[in-house]
Enzyme design. Structure first.
Site, PDB file in Angstrom:
ATOM      1  N   SER A   1      -7.597   0.824   3.401  1.00  0.00           N
ATOM      2  CA  SER A   1      -8.129   0.354   2.119  1.00  0.00           C
ATOM      3  C   SER A   1      -9.335  -0.550   2.344  1.00  0.00           C
ATOM      4  O   SER A   1      -9.560  -1.038   3.453  1.00  0.00           O
ATOM      5  CB  SER A   1      -7.036  -0.429   1.394  1.00  0.00           C
ATOM      6  N   SER A   2     -10.084  -0.786   1.272  1.00  0.00           N
ATOM      7  CA  SER A   2     -11.145  -1.801   1.309  1.00  0.00           C
ATOM      8  C   SER A   2     -10.769  -3.027   0.470  1.00  0.00           C
ATOM      9  O   SER A   2     -11.584  -3.955   0.329  1.00  0.00           O
ATOM     10  CB  SER A   2     -12.449  -1.222   0.747  1.00  0.00           C
TER      11      SER A   2
ATOM     12  N   THR B   1      -4.141  -0.651  -7.169  1.00  0.00           N
ATOM     13  CA  THR B   1      -4.926   0.524  -7.517  1.00  0.00           C
ATOM     14  C   THR B   1      -4.118   1.809  -7.559  1.00  0.00           C
ATOM     15  O   THR B   1      -3.046   1.911  -6.952  1.00  0.00           O
ATOM     16  CB  THR B   1      -6.070   0.704  -6.479  1.00  0.00           C
TER      17      THR B   1
ATOM     18  N   THR C   1      -9.699   0.518  -9.471  1.00  0.00           N
ATOM     19  CA  THR C   1      -8.752  -0.429  -8.923  1.00  0.00           C
ATOM     20  C   THR C   1      -8.814  -1.617  -9.848  1.00  0.00           C
ATOM     21  O   THR C   1      -9.662  -1.690 -10.717  1.00  0.00           O
ATOM     22  CB  THR C   1      -9.205  -0.757  -7.489  1.00  0.00           C
TER      23      THR C   1
ATOM     24  N   GLY D   1     -13.580  -1.503  -6.769  1.00  0.00           N
ATOM     25  CA  GLY D   1     -14.908  -0.958  -6.489  1.00  0.00           C
ATOM     26  C   GLY D   1     -14.991  -0.097  -5.245  1.00  0.00           C
ATOM     27  O   GLY D   1     -16.085   0.115  -4.714  1.00  0.00           O
TER      28      GLY D   1
ATOM     29  N   ARG E   1       0.840  -1.190   0.000  1.00  0.00           N
ATOM     30  CA  ARG E   1       0.000   0.000   0.000  1.00  0.00           C
ATOM     31  C   ARG E   1       0.884   1.252   0.000  1.00  0.00           C
ATOM     32  O   ARG E   1       1.962   1.268   0.602  1.00  0.00           O
ATOM     33  CB  ARG E   1      -0.845  -0.030   1.267  1.00  0.00           C
TER      34      ARG E   1
HETATM   35  O1  DON Z   1      -8.038   1.049  -1.370  1.00  0.00           O
HETATM   36  C1  DON Z   1      -9.209   1.272  -1.564  1.00  0.00           C
HETATM   37  O2  DON Z   1     -10.105   0.778  -0.912  1.00  0.00           O
HETATM   38  C2  DON Z   1      -9.594   2.185  -2.718  1.00  0.00           C
HETATM   39  N1  DON Z   1      -8.522   3.078  -3.004  1.00  0.00           N
HETATM   40  C3  DON Z   1      -9.963   1.347  -3.885  1.00  0.00           C
HETATM   41  C4  DON Z   1     -10.406   2.152  -5.063  1.00  0.00           C
HETATM   42  C5  DON Z   1     -11.189   1.385  -6.035  1.00  0.00           C
HETATM   43  O3  DON Z   1     -11.465   0.238  -5.877  1.00  0.00           O
HETATM   44  C6  DON Z   1     -11.679   2.121  -7.208  1.00  0.00           C
HETATM   45  N2  DON Z   1     -12.305   1.219  -8.129  1.00  0.00           N
HETATM   46  N3  DON Z   1     -13.277   1.193  -8.674  1.00  0.00           N
END
Ligand code: DON
Length: 565
Positions: free
Chosen positions: A447-448, A394, A376, A468, A100
């Protein structure tokens, strides 16, 4: 007699048919005997499958796919971003690698606030200040040092070839490049000519990325050093100076990917392995699955009112916990074991009413006593030995900060927006946070991302994950339940329409075909507010079938494709 088989799924072409739970035969994904890659882009999947064919293992293929995606899928594939890898070797060894991004050392809690304490619009999402210190190259290098079998150079080379020789745009990619044009112009001090096209991009146009080919050559020849020190690092810092960003030579030189203990828990006799902080994904997934495990989901229709209600109420509680308790464990004492304790899941659902929606205002995060212990991309890989890799990576938003490092040809992330830039202030995905996820120098933003691997009886069963934003966790959750409870195949489970709730705002988001109208009425009568939205997630997954074959699930919401043999 091994043959690379590739397939654009019928549902890529007939998206709406795939997205509707009608009586047609369910879609079946690519089947392979031995090995498979499923990623967001056909060219990247082919690069990965070629590496597997050359005798590389799943980690080798993952390195090649990550770099290939940085070229052919710049909206999310990256070397200027970060991500997470969960792996399971064929002997059962598990690992979780955190690559990350981190806050620059000169960053701080109020860096996106003006003198009145108000958030400066777009400061954490567009332009140089939005970028965290990238982790992807360190992540790939660290993974390769531990598990790689083919030479590093061989894994980076396919991406160099794609960047130097050019590749053809798909329709979705052409549209995506065009839609980002204004932001490229706004965010950059030197216009990134290779991403701009005066008359607009069309499907089939060739894109050449000479500067990126040069950068990747530095990485090929010098490994991670080729990115974090030397000429590439100097170009990143020069870019920061031009655009008032913060990343310094020191930030780059000090960056390290970190091995973490994966989150491991059980669900209906399966062992689920997922990502711990700095992602919330694994902990939240464990909470969700444990909260619904005592319900007879297999007896329910996949999108019955009772199921959407149950999932929504579980999600409401889990996202409330996320906002308070989750952050980078190197900086904040996350109560990890308490959160994933099955007894806590039961206690948390004690207020669940099977007839009535809870108001999110009445749900606070759980309390613990004692020490607190829209882009992502995800790809899933299984090799012929049974090694498995699940990577989600991402730039955060599509094309990240939109800043291209001049002379180095790659986009920088806007991951800083995933921090809680002000307590209670929603990020780009509507997620709110506070102390646990406040900005600190060198800290990783929450993050998710939920790269996940599933075992049954000591054997590999599934590799799964998705992009997502906030919907990542609930998309992985639903995909797993689709297979383990509803008995769907991998492609069917991936294509199946999805819904999502995240505590705040108090809305059940759903894809157009996810919730039939009579069920919408039933949910509204229970007190839920529904909101239709575009595609949720792009799940790329692999299922190991009873006969040992692999079934790919390539999300028809994108250009995603499985390749295998
Ligand atoms: O780390 C995360 O949770 C976000 N930065 C993810 C971003 C993401 O999934 C965008 N995609 N559609």
């Amino acid at each position: 007699m091994h043959r690379i088989a590739t397939l654009f799924f019928a549902c890529t072409l007939f998206f709406s048919a795939c997205n509707t739970p009608v009586e047609e035969a369910p879609p079946v994904g690519l089947l392979a005997d031995s090995a498979m890659v499923v990623s967001a882009h056909p060219l990247a999947s082919e690069v990965g499958a070629d590496i597997l064919k050359q005798g590389g293992n799943a980690v080798d293929a993952a390195v090649a796919v990550q770099f290939a995606l940085a070229v052919v899928y710049p909206v999310a594939g990256n070397i200027g971003g970060g991500g997470f890898m969960v792996s399971r070797m064929h002997d059962g060894e598990l690992s979780a690698l955190d690559f990350r991004e981190r806050a620059p050392f000169s960053g701080g809690r109020d860096m996106y606030l003006d003198s009145l304490g108000e958030v400066i619009p777009k400061s954490s999402t567009l332009g140089h200040l939005a970028a965290g210190v990238p982790g992807s190259v360190a992540g790939m290098y660290t993974a390769h040092q531990r598990y790689g079998t083919l030479p590093w150079e061989q894994l980076v080379q396919p991406a160099i070839d794609l960047a130097a020789n050019g590749f053809l745009l798909t329709e979705k990619e052409a549209r995506s490049y065009n839609s980002h044009r204004e932001r490229f112009l706004e965010a950059n001090t030197v216009a990134p000519a290779f991403l701009l096209n005066e008359s607009g991009w069309n499907p089939g146009d060739s894109v050449v990325m000479k500067d990126l080919a040069w950068t990747l050559t530095q990485v090929r020849d010098m490994g991670a050093e080729g990115f974090y020190t030397g000429e590439v690092a100097k170009k990143i810092v020069a870019e920061m100076v031009r655009g008032n960003g913060m990343i310094s030579l020191d930030d780059l030189a000090e960056y390290e990917a970190v091995w973490r203990d994966p989150v491991v828990f059980s669900y209906r006799g399966h062992r689920i392995i997922s990502m711990p902080p700095a992602s919330s994904g694994g902990i939240a997934l464990a909470q969700l699955l444990q909260m619904v495990e005592s319900y007879p989901l297999a007896d329910w229709e996949p999108h019955s009112a009772e199921k959407v209600h149950l999932f929504t109420e579980a999600e409401r509680r889990v996202y409330a916990d996320r906002s308070t308790h989750l952050g980078d464990t190197d900086f904040y004492p996350v109560p990890r074991e308490s959160l994933i304790d099955a007894a806590y899941a039961t206690q948390r659902m004690a207020s669940f009413d099977a007839e009535q929606a809870t108001d999110s205002e009445d749900i606070a995060s759980g309390e613990f006593s004692g020490p607190k212990s829209e882009e992502t991309t995800h790809f899933s890989i299984v090799d012929a030995q049974g090694n498995a890799v699940s990577i989600t990576t991402t730039l955060n938003g599509g094309m990240g900060s939109h800043v291209v490092v001049d002379g180095a040809g790659f986009l920088l992330n806007n991951e800083m927006d995933d921090f809680s830039i002000k307590p209670g202030y929603p990020n780009a995905y509507g997620l709110i946070g506070a102390e646990a996820n406040a900005i600190e120098p060198g800290k990783r933003m929450l993050s998710s991302m939920t790269p996940t691997i599933i075992e049954k009886d000591g054997q590999l069963k599934m590799v799964v994950g998705t992009p997502g934003g906030s919907t990542i966790i609930t998309s992985v959750f639903q995909t797993i339940v689709n297979v383990l409870d509803h008995g769907m195949g991998m492609q069917e489970a991936v294509a199946y329409p999805r819904f999502h709730h995240q505590w705040k705002p108090n809305l059940v988001y759903h894809e157009v075909d996810a919730i039939p109208s009579e069920i919408r009425n039933a949910l509204q009568n229970m007190g839920h507010t529904l909101q239709e939205r575009g595609g949720i997630g792009r799940v790329d997954a692999i299922l190991i079938l009873e006969d040992g074959k692999l079934e790919g699930g390539a999300d028809p919401r994108g250009d995603d494709m499985a390749a295998g043999y």
